[in-house]
Motif scaffolding. Structure first.
Motif, PDB file in Angstrom:
ATOM      1  N   GLN A 101       0.849  -1.183   0.000  1.00  0.00           N
ATOM      2  CA  GLN A 101       0.000   0.000   0.000  1.00  0.00           C
ATOM      3  C   GLN A 101       0.892   1.243   0.000  1.00  0.00           C
ATOM      4  N   VAL A 102       0.553   2.183  -0.866  1.00  0.00           N
ATOM      5  CA  VAL A 102       1.335   3.404  -0.964  1.00  0.00           C
ATOM      6  C   VAL A 102       1.147   4.239   0.296  1.00  0.00           C
ATOM      7  N   GLN A 103       2.241   4.812   0.774  1.00  0.00           N
ATOM      8  CA  GLN A 103       2.169   5.673   1.953  1.00  0.00           C
ATOM      9  C   GLN A 103       2.494   7.116   1.590  1.00  0.00           C
ATOM     10  N   PHE A 104       1.792   8.015   2.232  1.00  0.00           N
ATOM     11  CA  PHE A 104       2.042   9.449   2.113  1.00  0.00           C
ATOM     12  C   PHE A 104       2.214   9.986   3.535  1.00  0.00           C
ATOM     13  N   VAL A 105       3.290  10.723   3.773  1.00  0.00           N
ATOM     14  CA  VAL A 105       3.552  11.281   5.095  1.00  0.00           C
ATOM     15  C   VAL A 105       3.707  12.793   4.963  1.00  0.00           C
ATOM     16  N   GLU A 106       2.690  13.503   5.439  1.00  0.00           N
ATOM     17  CA  GLU A 106       2.691  14.961   5.380  1.00  0.00           C
ATOM     18  C   GLU A 106       3.220  15.544   6.688  1.00  0.00           C
ATOM     19  N   SER A 107       3.902  16.682   6.588  1.00  0.00           N
ATOM     20  CA  SER A 107       4.432  17.346   7.775  1.00  0.00           C
ATOM     21  C   SER A 107       4.581  18.837   7.507  1.00  0.00           C
ATOM     22  N   GLY A 108       4.829  19.585   8.577  1.00  0.00           N
ATOM     23  CA  GLY A 108       5.112  21.008   8.436  1.00  0.00           C
ATOM     24  C   GLY A 108       3.983  21.939   8.820  1.00  0.00           C
ATOM     25  N   GLY A 109       2.838  21.378   9.171  1.00  0.00           N
ATOM     26  CA  GLY A 109       1.714  22.220   9.556  1.00  0.00           C
ATOM     27  C   GLY A 109       1.939  22.899  10.892  1.00  0.00           C
ATOM     28  N   GLY A 110       1.016  23.776  11.234  1.00  0.00           N
ATOM     29  CA  GLY A 110       1.099  24.487  12.504  1.00  0.00           C
ATOM     30  C   GLY A 110       0.077  25.598  12.555  1.00  0.00           C
ATOM     31  N   THR A 111       0.229  26.447  13.544  1.00  0.00           N
ATOM     32  CA  THR A 111      -0.649  27.592  13.711  1.00  0.00           C
ATOM     33  C   THR A 111       0.117  28.867  13.418  1.00  0.00           C
ATOM     34  N   VAL A 112      -0.439  29.672  12.535  1.00  0.00           N
ATOM     35  CA  VAL A 112       0.197  30.932  12.155  1.00  0.00           C
ATOM     36  C   VAL A 112      -0.839  32.040  12.148  1.00  0.00           C
ATOM     37  N   GLN A 113      -0.356  33.268  12.222  1.00  0.00           N
ATOM     38  CA  GLN A 113      -1.249  34.414  12.134  1.00  0.00           C
ATOM     39  C   GLN A 113      -1.552  34.721  10.673  1.00  0.00           C
ATOM     40  N   PRO A 114      -2.659  35.399  10.432  1.00  0.00           N
ATOM     41  CA  PRO A 114      -2.957  35.828   9.051  1.00  0.00           C
ATOM     42  C   PRO A 114      -1.784  36.609   8.478  1.00  0.00           C
ATOM     43  N   GLY A 115      -1.473  36.303   7.217  1.00  0.00           N
ATOM     44  CA  GLY A 115      -0.324  36.926   6.577  1.00  0.00           C
ATOM     45  C   GLY A 115       0.961  36.144   6.721  1.00  0.00           C
ATOM     46  N   GLY A 116       0.942  35.127   7.556  1.00  0.00           N
ATOM     47  CA  GLY A 116       2.128  34.320   7.798  1.00  0.00           C
ATOM     48  C   GLY A 116       2.384  33.299   6.702  1.00  0.00           C
ATOM     49  N   SER A 117       3.431  32.504   6.917  1.00  0.00           N
ATOM     50  CA  SER A 117       3.853  31.516   5.927  1.00  0.00           C
ATOM     51  C   SER A 117       4.126  30.165   6.585  1.00  0.00           C
ATOM     52  N   LEU A 118       3.966  29.120   5.799  1.00  0.00           N
ATOM     53  CA  LEU A 118       4.325  27.767   6.210  1.00  0.00           C
ATOM     54  C   LEU A 118       4.818  27.010   4.982  1.00  0.00           C
ATOM     55  N   ARG A 119       5.646  26.015   5.236  1.00  0.00           N
ATOM     56  CA  ARG A 119       6.095  25.135   4.166  1.00  0.00           C
ATOM     57  C   ARG A 119       5.781  23.693   4.571  1.00  0.00           C
ATOM     58  N   LEU A 120       4.920  23.074   3.777  1.00  0.00           N
ATOM     59  CA  LEU A 120       4.544  21.691   4.021  1.00  0.00           C
ATOM     60  C   LEU A 120       5.385  20.757   3.160  1.00  0.00           C
ATOM     61  N   SER A 121       5.596  19.545   3.690  1.00  0.00           N
ATOM     62  CA  SER A 121       6.316  18.512   2.949  1.00  0.00           C
ATOM     63  C   SER A 121       5.479  17.246   2.914  1.00  0.00           C
ATOM     64  N   CYS A 122       5.654  16.482   1.872  1.00  0.00           N
ATOM     65  CA  CYS A 122       4.976  15.190   1.766  1.00  0.00           C
ATOM     66  C   CYS A 122       5.947  14.213   1.112  1.00  0.00           C
ATOM     67  N   THR A 123       6.297  13.187   1.848  1.00  0.00           N
ATOM     68  CA  THR A 123       7.153  12.132   1.321  1.00  0.00           C
ATOM     69  C   THR A 123       6.303  10.896   1.085  1.00  0.00           C
ATOM     70  N   THR A 124       6.565  10.231  -0.033  1.00  0.00           N
ATOM     71  CA  THR A 124       5.740   9.095  -0.411  1.00  0.00           C
ATOM     72  C   THR A 124       6.581   7.883  -0.786  1.00  0.00           C
TER      73      THR A 124
END
Length: 114
Positions: free
Chosen positions: A1-24
Motif C-alpha cells: 500500500q502506498v504511503q504518504f507522510v505529510e508534515s510542516g503544519g502548525g498555527t500561524v497568524q494571518p499573513g504568515g507563511s508555512l512550508r509543508l512537505s509530503c514524502t511518499t
C-alpha cells in the motif's frame, strides 16, 4: 500500500507563511502527477494544486499567487510553500498522486488565526 507522510503544519497568524512537505513510497514518483489537497471542517476535500513530473504546477484560484508547489524527485517529496495565509486556508492538508491512490496519509493541520 502506498504511503504518504505529510508534515510542516502548525498555527500561524494571518499573513504568515508555512512550508509543508509530503514524502511518499510511490514507486513511480519520478513520473507521477502529484497534488496537494485540503479539507476544512465540515467540508469536502478540495484540490489545492498539482505538479507534473517536470515541475510544471497549476493552482486553484483561491491560492493562486500565494502558494507554490515544488518537488524533489530524488527524495520522493513534494512541497507546498504557503504565503500570505488567510483564515480560510485553515484545513488539514494532504498530498496524493493524480489519479488519486486508494490510500491517504494522516495529513497535516494548518490553522490560521490571530
Amino acid at each position: 500500500q502506498v504511503q504518504f507522510v505529510e508534515s510542516g503544519g502548525g498555527t500561524v497568524q494571518p499573513g504568515g507563511s508555512l512550508r509543508l512537505s509530503c514524502t511518499t513510497s510511490l514507486s513511480f514518483f519520478n513520473v507521477a502527477f502529484m497534488a496537494w489537497f485540503r479539507q476544512a471542517p465540515g467540508k469536502e476535500r478540495d484540490l489545492v494544486g498539482s505538479i507534473l513530473s517536470d515541475g510544471t504546477a497549476a493552482y486553484a484560484d483561491s491560492v493562486k499567487g500565494r502558494f507554490t508547489i515544488s518537488r524533489d524527485n530524488a527524495k520522493s517529496t513534494v512541497y507546498l510553500e504557503m504565503n500570505s495565509l488567510k483564515a480560510e486556508d485553515t484545513a488539514v492538508y494532504y498530498c496524493n498522486s493524480l489519479p488519486v491512490q486508494g490510500s491517504w496519509g494522516q495529513g497535516t493541520q494548518v490553522t490560521v488565526s490571530s
